[in-house]
Design a protein around this motif. Structure first.
Motif, PDB file in Angstrom:
ATOM      1  N   ARG A 135       0.839  -1.206   0.000  1.00 19.89           N
ATOM      2  CA  ARG A 135       0.000   0.000   0.000  1.00 19.89           C
ATOM      3  C   ARG A 135       0.873   1.255   0.000  1.00 19.89           C
ATOM      4  O   ARG A 135       0.584   2.232  -0.709  1.00 19.89           O
ATOM      5  CB  ARG A 135      -0.923  -0.014   1.216  1.00 19.89           C
ATOM      6  CG  ARG A 135      -1.969  -1.132   1.195  1.00 19.89           C
ATOM      7  CD  ARG A 135      -2.980  -0.964   2.319  1.00 19.89           C
ATOM      8  NE  ARG A 135      -3.886  -2.103   2.395  1.00 19.89           N
ATOM      9  CZ  ARG A 135      -3.735  -3.109   3.252  1.00 19.89           C
ATOM     10  NH1 ARG A 135      -2.723  -3.103   4.110  1.00 19.89           N
ATOM     11  NH2 ARG A 135      -4.599  -4.103   3.258  1.00 19.89           N
ATOM     12  N   GLU A 136       1.935   1.228   0.799  1.00 23.63           N
ATOM     13  CA  GLU A 136       2.844   2.378   0.836  1.00 23.63           C
ATOM     14  C   GLU A 136       3.529   2.566  -0.516  1.00 23.63           C
ATOM     15  O   GLU A 136       3.666   3.696  -1.009  1.00 23.63           O
ATOM     16  CB  GLU A 136       3.895   2.163   1.926  1.00 23.63           C
ATOM     17  CG  GLU A 136       4.856   3.334   2.089  1.00 23.63           C
ATOM     18  CD  GLU A 136       5.885   3.086   3.174  1.00 23.63           C
ATOM     19  OE1 GLU A 136       6.805   3.910   3.309  1.00 23.63           O
ATOM     20  OE2 GLU A 136       5.762   2.062   3.886  1.00 23.63           O
ATOM     21  N   SER A 190       1.151   4.146  -2.964  1.00 21.79           N
ATOM     22  CA  SER A 190       1.029   5.597  -2.762  1.00 21.79           C
ATOM     23  C   SER A 190       2.217   6.335  -3.361  1.00 21.79           C
ATOM     24  O   SER A 190       2.068   7.371  -4.016  1.00 21.79           O
ATOM     25  CB  SER A 190       0.914   5.900  -1.264  1.00 21.79           C
ATOM     26  OG  SER A 190      -0.221   5.269  -0.698  1.00 21.79           O
TER      27      SER A 190
END
Length: 347
Positions: A248-249, A252
């Motif tokens: 997820r990081e 982003s």
């Protein structure tokens, strides 16, 4: 058979006949040639060699092999491999392998042109190919390719035996548009950095960024890394959760990078004064980075030059020791002749 010893050797053939040990890594090492001669003592022993001479000849054989190794290291470090194809995989191998191993790999790669891969079965992630040279279907090999793990196995078992990938797997890679060698097929022992312990960079990062070829290379590299990530992340719930958070990081960060590359420049939203200050700061920072890069490049050049000098010094030292050794032997022989002459004169 009446001969018990011969019968016992035949019963244990799987333990000593090379054809039964193709799945065991031997590094393609052989101490004897095809005629039965000993390669290590080649040129140093004869049928008339005594035990005393054997010890001396053994030392010479060791020194000879050491000299050959030094010469091979020098050639690998100071010569550029001659490429025979436009394949990025060949260029990658030329940068990774020692010269001798590269020539073996290059031979296998060139042979893929005459060994097409034909798909015979496709069961999900595992695809089976039949690879044979034109007009030699009776010598066909079977290759199983796992597209998810980017792994292949061939019935010839050349990689398992020697650590050098065979033409049959390379033919399948060519059919699947795999442009660079997966990391699991680059053994450190065959690389030019095997002795130094330096990290192996198996990616063809020096390809132009605006070519379709480079796009495929980057895709293959990312896919290989992602497969490793998935395998590790699925081992436990805790690691899985950590992996998902990291993904997820990363997602982003990718979105931010895409916006920065496609959106307006940061400087266009600032006032003239702030923009000038920003450009000045960026200019100073750029100069600092350039200065650091130049220093790093200079250090690398000096390190490479020092390694070359060390190689040459070692070669010169070895040659000098060999000359001194020959001088000592000649001196000893001359001394014996003089002593014999004196004895004959006394008689």
């Amino acid at each position: 058979m009446n001969n018990e010893w011969l019968q016992s050797m035949y019963s244990a053939r799987q333990q000593w006949v090379p054809v039964y040990m193709r799945d065991t890594f031997f590094g393609e090492i052989s101490v004897t040639d095809k005629s039965g001669g000993n390669l290590f003592f080649d040129g140093h022993l004869t049928a008339m060699t005594t035990i005393q001479m054997l010890i001396k000849q053994y030392e010479k054989a060791v020194a000879s092999w050491h000299d050959k190794e030094l010469k091979a290291d020098y050639d690998t470090t100071n010569t550029t491999p001659v490429l025979k194809t436009p394949s990025p995989m060949e260029k990658q191998a030329g940068n990774l392998y020692t010269r001798r191993i590269f020539m073996k790999f290059q031979e296998e790669l060139v042979e893929t042109l005459a060994n097409p891969a034909t798909k015979v079965d496709d069961s999900g992630t595992i695809t089976t190919y039949r690879v044979a040279k034109f007009g030699q279907d009776h010598k066909a090999r079977t290759v199983s390719f796992n597209s998810f793990e980017m792994k292949a196995s061939c019935s010839c078992q050349m990689f398992e035996y020697s650590g050098i990938i065979c033409r049959h797997i390379l033919a399948v890679f060519r059919a699947k548009n795999v442009l660079t060698l997966p990391s699991q097929y680059v053994l450190k022992r065959w690389t030019r950095n095997a002795k130094t312990g330096a990290a192996v960079d198996e990616r063809a990062s020096d390809l132009p960024n605006n070519t379709q070829e480079s796009l495929n290379v980057r895709y293959n590299n990312l896919r290989q890394e992602a497969i490793k990530y998935v395998e590790e992340g699925a081992k436990s719930i805790h690691i899985y959760n950590v992996a998902m958070d990291a993904l997820r990081e990363a997602s982003s960060k990718l979105a931010i990078a895409k916006n920065q590359s496609s959106g307006p420049t940061h400087g266009s939203t600032l006032s003239n004064g702030a923009s000038q200050e920003l450009h000045a700061a960026e200019g100073t920072q750029t100069q600092t980075y350039q200065s650091a890069d130049m220093k790093e490049k200079k250090i690398q050049e000096m390190t490479a030059e020092l390694e070359n000098i060390n190689h040459r010094s070692e070669v010169y030292r070895s040659n000098l020791l060999a000359v001194l050794k020959d001088i000592e032997e000649q001196k000893l022989k001359l001394s014996v002749k003089v002593q014999n002459a004196r004895l004959s004169l006394k008689e």
